[in-house]
Design a protein around this motif. Structure first.
Motif, PDB file in Angstrom:
ATOM      1  N   PRO A 199      45.224  45.048  98.591  1.00 32.66           N
ATOM      2  CA  PRO A 199      46.127  44.409  97.632  1.00 32.66           C
ATOM      3  C   PRO A 199      46.807  45.428  96.731  1.00 32.66           C
ATOM      4  CG  PRO A 199      43.817  44.082  97.025  1.00 32.66           C
ATOM      5  CD  PRO A 199      43.807  44.690  98.376  1.00 32.66           C
ATOM      6  N   LYS A 200      48.028  45.117  96.368  1.00 33.68           N
ATOM      7  CA  LYS A 200      48.802  46.011  95.510  1.00 33.68           C
ATOM      8  C   LYS A 200      48.192  46.078  94.110  1.00 33.68           C
ATOM      9  CE  LYS A 200      53.493  46.731  93.771  1.00 33.68           C
ATOM     10  NZ  LYS A 200      54.864  46.160  93.746  1.00 33.68           N
ATOM     11  N   ARG A 201      48.050  47.288  93.604  1.00 36.60           N
ATOM     12  CA  ARG A 201      47.460  47.461  92.278  1.00 36.60           C
ATOM     13  C   ARG A 201      48.501  47.152  91.208  1.00 36.60           C
ATOM     14  NH1 ARG A 201      46.723  51.081  88.177  1.00 36.60           N
ATOM     15  NH2 ARG A 201      44.654  51.157  87.245  1.00 36.60           N
ATOM     16  N   ILE A 202      48.095  46.354  90.225  1.00 40.04           N
ATOM     17  CA  ILE A 202      49.000  45.967  89.144  1.00 40.04           C
ATOM     18  C   ILE A 202      48.679  46.795  87.910  1.00 40.04           C
ATOM     19  CG2 ILE A 202      49.703  44.076  87.619  1.00 40.04           C
ATOM     20  CD1 ILE A 202      48.995  42.156  89.891  1.00 40.04           C
ATOM     21  N   ALA A 203      49.679  47.473  87.378  1.00 44.13           N
ATOM     22  CA  ALA A 203      49.481  48.267  86.165  1.00 44.13           C
ATOM     23  C   ALA A 203      49.290  47.315  84.986  1.00 44.13           C
ATOM     24  CB  ALA A 203      50.692  49.159  85.917  1.00 44.13           C
ATOM     25  N   PRO A 204      48.249  47.526  84.162  1.00 45.23           N
ATOM     26  CA  PRO A 204      48.007  46.631  83.027  1.00 45.23           C
ATOM     27  C   PRO A 204      49.128  46.717  81.991  1.00 45.23           C
ATOM     28  CG  PRO A 204      46.557  48.545  82.924  1.00 45.23           C
ATOM     29  CD  PRO A 204      47.232  48.601  84.257  1.00 45.23           C
ATOM     30  N   LEU A 205      49.304  45.618  81.269  1.00 44.21           N
ATOM     31  CA  LEU A 205      50.322  45.561  80.225  1.00 44.21           C
ATOM     32  C   LEU A 205      49.907  46.378  79.003  1.00 44.21           C
ATOM     33  CD1 LEU A 205      51.121  41.719  80.269  1.00 44.21           C
ATOM     34  CD2 LEU A 205      52.567  43.553  81.154  1.00 44.21           C
ATOM     35  N   SER A 206      50.879  46.737  78.217  1.00 40.02           N
ATOM     36  CA  SER A 206      50.613  47.379  76.926  1.00 40.02           C
ATOM     37  C   SER A 206      51.057  46.430  75.821  1.00 40.02           C
ATOM     38  CB  SER A 206      51.386  48.698  76.807  1.00 40.02           C
ATOM     39  OG  SER A 206      52.787  48.454  76.763  1.00 40.02           O
ATOM     40  N   GLU A 207      50.561  46.664  74.602  1.00 40.35           N
ATOM     41  CA  GLU A 207      50.956  45.831  73.462  1.00 40.35           C
ATOM     42  C   GLU A 207      52.469  45.887  73.250  1.00 40.35           C
ATOM     43  OE1 GLU A 207      49.997  43.698  71.341  1.00 40.35           O
ATOM     44  OE2 GLU A 207      47.846  43.545  71.654  1.00 40.35           O
ATOM     45  N   THR A 208      53.037  47.066  73.476  1.00 42.46           N
ATOM     46  CA  THR A 208      54.475  47.235  73.278  1.00 42.46           C
ATOM     47  C   THR A 208      55.260  46.367  74.260  1.00 42.46           C
ATOM     48  OG1 THR A 208      54.130  49.514  72.536  1.00 42.46           O
ATOM     49  CG2 THR A 208      56.356  48.909  73.212  1.00 42.46           C
ATOM     50  N   GLN A 209      54.844  46.335  75.524  1.00 42.92           N
ATOM     51  CA  GLN A 209      55.519  45.507  76.524  1.00 42.92           C
ATOM     52  C   GLN A 209      55.462  44.031  76.150  1.00 42.92           C
ATOM     53  OE1 GLN A 209      53.239  47.264  79.921  1.00 42.92           O
ATOM     54  NE2 GLN A 209      55.210  47.121  80.992  1.00 42.92           N
ATOM     55  N   VAL A 210      54.292  43.601  75.684  1.00 42.59           N
ATOM     56  CA  VAL A 210      54.129  42.197  75.312  1.00 42.59           C
ATOM     57  C   VAL A 210      54.993  41.863  74.095  1.00 42.59           C
ATOM     58  CG1 VAL A 210      52.486  40.455  74.513  1.00 42.59           C
ATOM     59  CG2 VAL A 210      51.788  42.116  76.267  1.00 42.59           C
TER      60      VAL A 210
ATOM     61  N   LYS B 279      65.665  31.921  82.722  1.00 39.95           N
ATOM     62  CA  LYS B 279      64.533  31.222  83.328  1.00 39.95           C
ATOM     63  C   LYS B 279      63.232  31.893  82.906  1.00 39.95           C
ATOM     64  CE  LYS B 279      67.012  29.691  87.476  1.00 39.95           C
ATOM     65  NZ  LYS B 279      67.007  29.689  88.964  1.00 39.95           N
ATOM     66  N   GLU B 280      62.160  31.139  82.901  1.00 41.53           N
ATOM     67  CA  GLU B 280      60.866  31.720  82.539  1.00 41.53           C
ATOM     68  C   GLU B 280      60.448  32.751  83.587  1.00 41.53           C
ATOM     69  OE1 GLU B 280      57.701  28.487  84.398  1.00 41.53           O
ATOM     70  OE2 GLU B 280      58.367  28.218  82.321  1.00 41.53           O
ATOM     71  N   TYR B 281      59.703  33.742  83.145  1.00 42.43           N
ATOM     72  CA  TYR B 281      59.234  34.772  84.066  1.00 42.43           C
ATOM     73  C   TYR B 281      57.853  35.250  83.628  1.00 42.43           C
ATOM     74  CZ  TYR B 281      60.684  38.194  80.465  1.00 42.43           C
ATOM     75  OH  TYR B 281      60.813  38.918  79.303  1.00 42.43           O
ATOM     76  N   LYS B 282      57.208  36.007  84.531  1.00 35.61           N
ATOM     77  CA  LYS B 282      55.837  36.444  84.288  1.00 35.61           C
ATOM     78  C   LYS B 282      55.771  37.958  84.132  1.00 35.61           C
ATOM     79  CE  LYS B 282      53.955  32.771  87.268  1.00 35.61           C
ATOM     80  NZ  LYS B 282      53.143  32.511  88.488  1.00 35.61           N
ATOM     81  N   LEU B 283      54.881  38.385  83.255  1.00 38.73           N
ATOM     82  CA  LEU B 283      54.492  39.792  83.140  1.00 38.73           C
ATOM     83  C   LEU B 283      53.014  39.868  83.503  1.00 38.73           C
ATOM     84  CD1 LEU B 283      56.259  40.854  79.790  1.00 38.73           C
ATOM     85  CD2 LEU B 283      56.955  41.405  82.120  1.00 38.73           C
ATOM     86  N   MET B 284      52.727  40.517  84.629  1.00 38.41           N
ATOM     87  CA  MET B 284      51.355  40.528  85.152  1.00 38.41           C
ATOM     88  C   MET B 284      50.513  41.606  84.482  1.00 38.41           C
ATOM     89  SD  MET B 284      52.043  38.087  87.175  1.00 38.41           S
ATOM     90  CE  MET B 284      50.410  37.921  87.894  1.00 38.41           C
ATOM     91  N   ASP B 285      49.273  41.243  84.145  1.00 35.58           N
ATOM     92  CA  ASP B 285      48.334  42.211  83.573  1.00 35.58           C
ATOM     93  C   ASP B 285      47.245  42.583  84.573  1.00 35.58           C
ATOM     94  OD1 ASP B 285      47.315  43.691  81.185  1.00 35.58           O
ATOM     95  OD2 ASP B 285      45.585  42.372  81.492  1.00 35.58           O
ATOM     96  N   GLY B 286      47.091  41.782  85.618  1.00 38.86           N
ATOM     97  CA  GLY B 286      46.081  42.069  86.632  1.00 38.86           C
ATOM     98  C   GLY B 286      44.880  41.152  86.536  1.00 38.86           C
TER      99      GLY B 286
END
Length: 422
Positions: free
Chosen positions: A2-13, A21-28
């Protein structure tokens, strides 16, 4: 892999901006931030329990920080590791908060449901709760049961009845049982349904529904020929060919596994856990199985498909994955594609066998009922076990397969006046 998902940062959030349209930011590991067009930032957790994929709300940012959302995800994963659905736990907790001082309908309904689950089939328990959540809780769930009157209930049931009369009647039955539970638990003194019947509340008479089925030989023959001429997936074609020969329930056929097929004895042994039984009955009969004798024609189908799907655990795997069973939608679509929509359903093969084996082959009804995995008892009231009348049932299944072959070829099929067992 499976593709590795880079975790989110506070700044990105913090800097995530709304779009059209609504969209997703994946944290893993199932956690993601759902950004809505109205600037909402909602934490969600995707998880799988059994064959079901679910999504659980974990709160909104910034009230729930990235660190807190991750902690809630880990708490949910711990529950999943123990076989507990975190979404259901959250719903129960929410219901308890709604009425911390009073017994709300949702609180007692969930308690009543929890006490019934062990004696119900898993599918029935799930459907009952889903219907309550969709049709009852939004309008009556927060009300204390001691304050609910028949005048509160009627509009809710009538609203359901306008859309789905049968669902309304099922909700009447469920609510009646819930209020009887309330009386027994001394939450209320009187059941608002006491002395009433569904017809006293409902506006319409119930319409009895049956699965469409071609139970006349001259109607069944064209379907059998259409199945043999089916031009779609070979896996679907084999499932369609086997369905009338074994007349098991749709889910049992779709979930058939190679480990259950005994080629030497020409038998298919379906584990009791896969059967349509209550949880209590499944626990009682754990390790048992339902034996389906396989005719020569049925064995030929299994042998024909084995080179194609033999490396899958499932005899009839799905089109997208060899490790998941075929969907019922694929089989229903095939029946529609052949031109039998509204005339025949996947479940209808059971009605076909029950009718024609009895009326045409004139075989003892208890043999047929036992093969359908219906409750059959002997003269002393004892349930027959899986080997009861096995020799007679093997003979019956071969006679039935030969009869279907005769229908397909247009041969005159002679009625068998001799009973299989005298």
């Amino acid at each position: 892999m499976p593709k590795r998902i880079a975790p989110l940062s506070e700044t990105q959030v913090r800097n995530a901006k709304p779009k059209d349209k609504e969209y997703k930011l994946m944290d893993g590991f199932g956690l993601f931030l759902l950004v809505t067009p109205t600037s909402g930032k909602l934490w969600r957790f995707d998880y799988r329990l059994g064959d079901k994929r679910k999504t659980m709300a974990l709160g909104a940012y910034p009230e729930v920080s990235l660190a807190e959302a991750r902690q809630r995800r880990e708490d949910a994963k711990k529950l999943l590791a123990n076989g507990v659905d975190p979404g259901e736990i959250k719903k129960a907790q929410k219901a308890a908060v709604i009425s911390s001082n009073e017994k709300s309908l949702e609180v007692v309904a969930r308690a009543w449901h929890a006490g019934k689950v062990e004696g119900w089939a898993e599918s029935h328990a799930k459907t009952t709760m889903e219907r309550l959540e969709k049709n009852i809780f939004p309008w009556l769930g927060a009300m204390p049961v001691s304050e609910i009157k028949l005048s509160d209930i009627k509009p809710v049931l009538h609203r359901i009845e306008e859309r789905a009369p049968e669902s309304a009647r099922r909700m009447y039955v469920a609510l009646n049982m819930i209020f009887r539970y309330c009386v027994a638990s001394e939450f209320i003194g009187r059941n608002p349904f006491e002395g009433l019947k569904p017809k006293d509340i409902m506006r319409r008479e119930p319409i009895e529904k049956h699965f469409p089925a071609l139970t006349q030989p001259h109607e069944l023959a064209p379907l059998l020929r259409a199945i043999d001429d089916f031009k779609g997936s070979f896996v679907v074609k084999c499932a369609l060919q086997l369905a009338p020969l074994v007349f098991v329930r749709p889910g049992e056929l779709r979930h058939a596994e190679w480990s259950e097929i005994d080629f030497d004895k020409a038998e298919w042994n379906i584990p009791i856990e896969k059967m349509k039984l209550s949880t209590k009955e499944k626990i009682k009969r754990k390790g048992d199985f339902h034996c389906v004798p396989l005719s020569r024609q049925a064995m030929e189908i299994f042998k024909a498909i084995q080179p194609l799907t033999g490396r899958s655990p499932y005899v009839f795997p799905g089109a997208r994955s060899y490790f998941r069973p075929m969907s019922e939608a694929a089989l229903t679509a095939a029946i529609h594609r052949m031109g039998f929509q509204g005339e025949m359903t996947w479940h209808g093969f059971r009605a076909v066998a029950r009718t024609l084996i009895d009326e045409v082959l004139q075989i003892r009804p208890d043999f047929i009922e036992h093969q359908l995995a219906h409750a059959v008892r002997d003269a002393l009231g004892r349930a027959y076990n899986r080997t009861s009348h096995l020799a007679e049932r093997k003979k019956m299944m071969q006679q039935w397969a030969d009869y279907l072959d005769g229908l397909k070829t247009g041969a005159k099929v002679i009625r068998i006046s001799d009973r299989t067992a005298k």
